[in-house]
Design a protein around this motif. Structure first.
Motif, PDB file in Angstrom:
ATOM      1  N   TYR A 209      44.362 100.586 -57.753  1.00 37.74           N
ATOM      2  CA  TYR A 209      43.182 101.182 -58.380  1.00 37.74           C
ATOM      3  C   TYR A 209      41.971 100.333 -58.036  1.00 37.74           C
ATOM      4  O   TYR A 209      42.025  99.101 -58.141  1.00 37.74           O
ATOM      5  CB  TYR A 209      43.376 101.253 -59.894  1.00 37.74           C
ATOM      6  N   SER A 210      40.916 100.978 -57.594  1.00 39.77           N
ATOM      7  CA  SER A 210      39.688 100.262 -57.256  1.00 39.77           C
ATOM      8  C   SER A 210      38.540 101.244 -57.176  1.00 39.77           C
ATOM      9  O   SER A 210      38.729 102.468 -57.287  1.00 39.77           O
ATOM     10  CB  SER A 210      39.835  99.540 -55.905  1.00 39.77           C
ATOM     11  N   ILE A 211      37.341 100.725 -56.958  1.00 36.09           N
ATOM     12  CA  ILE A 211      36.179 101.582 -56.758  1.00 36.09           C
ATOM     13  C   ILE A 211      36.428 102.557 -55.611  1.00 36.09           C
ATOM     14  O   ILE A 211      36.004 103.724 -55.667  1.00 36.09           O
ATOM     15  CB  ILE A 211      34.924 100.730 -56.462  1.00 36.09           C
ATOM     16  N   LEU A 212      37.127 102.104 -54.580  1.00 31.71           N
ATOM     17  CA  LEU A 212      37.349 102.927 -53.396  1.00 31.71           C
ATOM     18  C   LEU A 212      38.630 103.748 -53.476  1.00 31.71           C
ATOM     19  O   LEU A 212      38.922 104.531 -52.571  1.00 31.71           O
ATOM     20  CB  LEU A 212      37.378 102.050 -52.144  1.00 31.71           C
ATOM     21  N   ASN A 213      39.393 103.586 -54.537  1.00 31.98           N
ATOM     22  CA  ASN A 213      40.612 104.378 -54.736  1.00 31.98           C
ATOM     23  C   ASN A 213      40.772 104.649 -56.224  1.00 31.98           C
ATOM     24  O   ASN A 213      41.412 103.885 -56.947  1.00 31.98           O
ATOM     25  CB  ASN A 213      41.846 103.657 -54.194  1.00 31.98           C
ATOM     26  N   ARG A 214      40.185 105.749 -56.671  1.00 30.49           N
ATOM     27  CA  ARG A 214      40.149 106.054 -58.098  1.00 30.49           C
ATOM     28  C   ARG A 214      41.167 107.118 -58.494  1.00 30.49           C
ATOM     29  O   ARG A 214      41.089 107.698 -59.576  1.00 30.49           O
ATOM     30  CB  ARG A 214      38.737 106.483 -58.490  1.00 30.49           C
ATOM     31  N   ALA A 215      42.149 107.372 -57.635  1.00 29.34           N
ATOM     32  CA  ALA A 215      43.127 108.428 -57.901  1.00 29.34           C
ATOM     33  C   ALA A 215      43.848 108.234 -59.231  1.00 29.34           C
ATOM     34  O   ALA A 215      44.169 109.211 -59.919  1.00 29.34           O
ATOM     35  CB  ALA A 215      44.143 108.495 -56.759  1.00 29.34           C
ATOM     36  N   ALA A 216      44.083 106.987 -59.616  1.00 30.32           N
ATOM     37  CA  ALA A 216      44.827 106.714 -60.852  1.00 30.32           C
ATOM     38  C   ALA A 216      44.113 107.223 -62.088  1.00 30.32           C
ATOM     39  O   ALA A 216      44.745 107.433 -63.138  1.00 30.32           O
ATOM     40  CB  ALA A 216      45.086 105.217 -60.985  1.00 30.32           C
ATOM     41  N   GLU A 217      42.805 107.428 -62.010  1.00 26.95           N
ATOM     42  CA  GLU A 217      42.053 107.906 -63.166  1.00 26.95           C
ATOM     43  C   GLU A 217      42.453 109.326 -63.567  1.00 26.95           C
ATOM     44  O   GLU A 217      42.283 109.720 -64.717  1.00 26.95           O
ATOM     45  CB  GLU A 217      40.552 107.879 -62.878  1.00 26.95           C
ATOM     46  N   GLY A 218      42.977 110.088 -62.604  1.00 29.68           N
ATOM     47  CA  GLY A 218      43.270 111.490 -62.870  1.00 29.68           C
ATOM     48  C   GLY A 218      44.353 111.705 -63.907  1.00 29.68           C
ATOM     49  O   GLY A 218      44.122 112.318 -64.956  1.00 29.68           O
ATOM     50  N   GLU A 219      45.570 111.220 -63.625  1.00 28.27           N
ATOM     51  CA  GLU A 219      46.703 111.443 -64.519  1.00 28.27           C
ATOM     52  C   GLU A 219      47.373 110.145 -64.970  1.00 28.27           C
ATOM     53  O   GLU A 219      47.815 110.038 -66.125  1.00 28.27           O
ATOM     54  CB  GLU A 219      47.747 112.327 -63.816  1.00 28.27           C
ATOM     55  N   ILE A 220      47.440 109.176 -64.082  1.00 30.72           N
ATOM     56  CA  ILE A 220      48.245 107.983 -64.361  1.00 30.72           C
ATOM     57  C   ILE A 220      47.682 107.148 -65.504  1.00 30.72           C
ATOM     58  O   ILE A 220      48.405 106.794 -66.450  1.00 30.72           O
ATOM     59  CB  ILE A 220      48.380 107.125 -63.080  1.00 30.72           C
ATOM     60  N   LEU A 221      46.401 106.810 -65.460  1.00 27.95           N
ATOM     61  CA  LEU A 221      45.847 105.934 -66.492  1.00 27.95           C
ATOM     62  C   LEU A 221      45.828 106.608 -67.874  1.00 27.95           C
ATOM     63  O   LEU A 221      46.203 105.970 -68.871  1.00 27.95           O
ATOM     64  CB  LEU A 221      44.459 105.452 -66.084  1.00 27.95           C
TER      65      LEU A 221
ATOM     66  N   GLN B  18      35.192  93.944 -62.327  1.00 25.67           N
ATOM     67  CA  GLN B  18      34.701  94.417 -63.619  1.00 25.67           C
ATOM     68  C   GLN B  18      34.803  95.934 -63.730  1.00 25.67           C
ATOM     69  O   GLN B  18      34.971  96.462 -64.834  1.00 25.67           O
ATOM     70  CB  GLN B  18      33.268  93.949 -63.840  1.00 25.67           C
ATOM     71  N   PHE B  19      34.721  96.621 -62.600  1.00 23.52           N
ATOM     72  CA  PHE B  19      34.885  98.080 -62.633  1.00 23.52           C
ATOM     73  C   PHE B  19      36.268  98.452 -63.146  1.00 23.52           C
ATOM     74  O   PHE B  19      36.394  99.269 -64.066  1.00 23.52           O
ATOM     75  CB  PHE B  19      34.659  98.687 -61.250  1.00 23.52           C
ATOM     76  N   VAL B  20      37.331  97.876 -62.575  1.00 23.77           N
ATOM     77  CA  VAL B  20      38.671  98.257 -63.025  1.00 23.77           C
ATOM     78  C   VAL B  20      38.935  97.750 -64.435  1.00 23.77           C
ATOM     79  O   VAL B  20      39.620  98.414 -65.223  1.00 23.77           O
ATOM     80  CB  VAL B  20      39.759  97.777 -62.040  1.00 23.77           C
ATOM     81  N   LEU B  21      38.361  96.607 -64.784  1.00 23.06           N
ATOM     82  CA  LEU B  21      38.557  96.083 -66.141  1.00 23.06           C
ATOM     83  C   LEU B  21      37.812  96.896 -67.186  1.00 23.06           C
ATOM     84  O   LEU B  21      38.092  96.783 -68.377  1.00 23.06           O
ATOM     85  CB  LEU B  21      38.114  94.615 -66.207  1.00 23.06           C
ATOM     86  N   SER B  22      36.880  97.733 -66.750  1.00 24.69           N
ATOM     87  CA  SER B  22      36.135  98.573 -67.686  1.00 24.69           C
ATOM     88  C   SER B  22      36.943  99.774 -68.153  1.00 24.69           C
ATOM     89  O   SER B  22      36.579 100.424 -69.138  1.00 24.69           O
ATOM     90  CB  SER B  22      34.832  99.067 -67.031  1.00 24.69           C
ATOM     91  N   HIS B  23      38.048 100.074 -67.478  1.00 24.56           N
ATOM     92  CA  HIS B  23      38.867 101.213 -67.898  1.00 24.56           C
ATOM     93  C   HIS B  23      39.743 100.794 -69.075  1.00 24.56           C
ATOM     94  O   HIS B  23      40.444  99.780 -69.001  1.00 24.56           O
ATOM     95  CB  HIS B  23      39.731 101.722 -66.754  1.00 24.56           C
TER      96      HIS B  23
END
Length: 305
Positions: free
Chosen positions: A178-190, A261-266
């Motif tokens: 998961y990263s700024i350049l790979n946000r796929a996990a935001e859809g269903e996984i997270l 900090q982007f990923v830690l913000s989730h």
């Protein structure tokens, strides 16, 4: 250093951990073992208590190096390793198809690490193969019952596979890209992990170094560096995005810290585990653990890219 609870495991871990793939020396260019040990020690001194490795990293080399870190402070470190890829052909045929084979790999990791228990043990096989999934789940149950591991999980980016692995509610922790350049996990996984109280450990938060801003379109990777296999058109596109992100760099926040900090913000994320081969890289990573994190305006700009 800020600390977070690793899902339903209850383990308290540093929100910036140490990912020990690079120090294995098999995928990220040359490494110096003594420098790697100093980097881990420096991370520990700066408040990092979560260290993640795998048996396949450098064919055991990474675990042997982590062993040096553990001396005299095992009880103060949350230690994770992964099994299932060492010796795997990555073909559909199962390799770790019995609980005994999984436990054997686990015991081999304990020996290399010089410890008699693990805090977290992951299945490193990221694709579903029924015999291997069942073997890991059965082995996990036995290892927990015997007090040899405190939390278990899987490393995968496949949501259907995660659901299958967690069908008995056995997954305590997920490791996901998961990263700024790979946000796929935001859809269903997270969101799923939030609902199921599954701790989330983010690998690849710097997108293999892209989000440090140190690469240009002319950068070439050689030797054993896994990045030499990147599609050049994709690489060029990512470099352009990173250039836009540099608008958010501040005097006290470099680009890599912004990315962490982007990923830690989730809210689903427990920790990010950037790699680090030097003390300077470790220092830069650790400084991402400060408050405030990113503003809503900054997050909106990042998402707009």
């Amino acid at each position: 250093m800020e600390f977070r609870t690793l899902g339903k495991s209850g383990l308290q871990i540093s929100e910036v951990g140490f990912g020990a793939w690079a120090i294995g020396g098999d995928a990220w260019g040359p490494v110096d073992d003594q420098q790697s040990i100093r980097a881990m020690q420096h991370a520990y001194e700066l408040g990092v208590n979560f260290f993640d490795t795998a048996d396949v990293y450098g064919d055991g080399r990474s675990e042997h190096l982590v062993r040096e870190l553990l001396k005299g402070k095992r009880d103060r470190i949350i230690l994770a390793t992964k099994g299932g890829l060492l010796g795997h052909t990555r073909k559909p045929e199962p390799i770790y198809d019995t609980p005994a084979k999984v436990i054997g790999a686990f015991e081999d990791s304990l020996q290399r690490l010089g410890t008699d228990y693990l805090d977290v043990y992951f299945c490193h096989i990221w694709w579903h193969q029924e015999q291997e999934t069942e073997a890991f789940l059965t082995a996990f149950e036995q290892l927990k019952r015997d007090g040899k591991v405190r939390a278990v999980g899987v490393s995968t980016d496949d949501f259907a596979y995660l659901q299958t692995f967690n069908r008995y509610g056995a997954v305590d922790v997920l490791q996901v890209d998961y990263s700024i350049l790979n946000r796929a996990a935001e859809g269903e996984i997270l969101p799923y992990c939030e609902r199921e109280q599954i701790g989330v450990v983010v690998r690849g938060p710097l997108q293999k170094g892209l989000l440090t801003g140190k690469f240009t379109k002319e950068t070439m990777f050689t030797g054993n560096d896994v990045r030499q296999h990147w599609d050049r058109a994709w690489f060029t596109e990512q470099v352009d995005k990173v250039e836009q992100l540099k608008q958010l760099v501040q005097a006290d926040r470099i680009l890599g810290q912004l990315a962490l900090q982007f990923v830690l913000s989730h809210p689903a994320v427990s920790a990010a585990i950037p790699g680090g081969k030097t003390e300077m890289q470790v220092s830069e990573n650790v400084q991402a653990s400060r408050r405030p994190l990113l503003t809503e305006e900054e997050l909106a700009f990042i998402r707009s890219l």
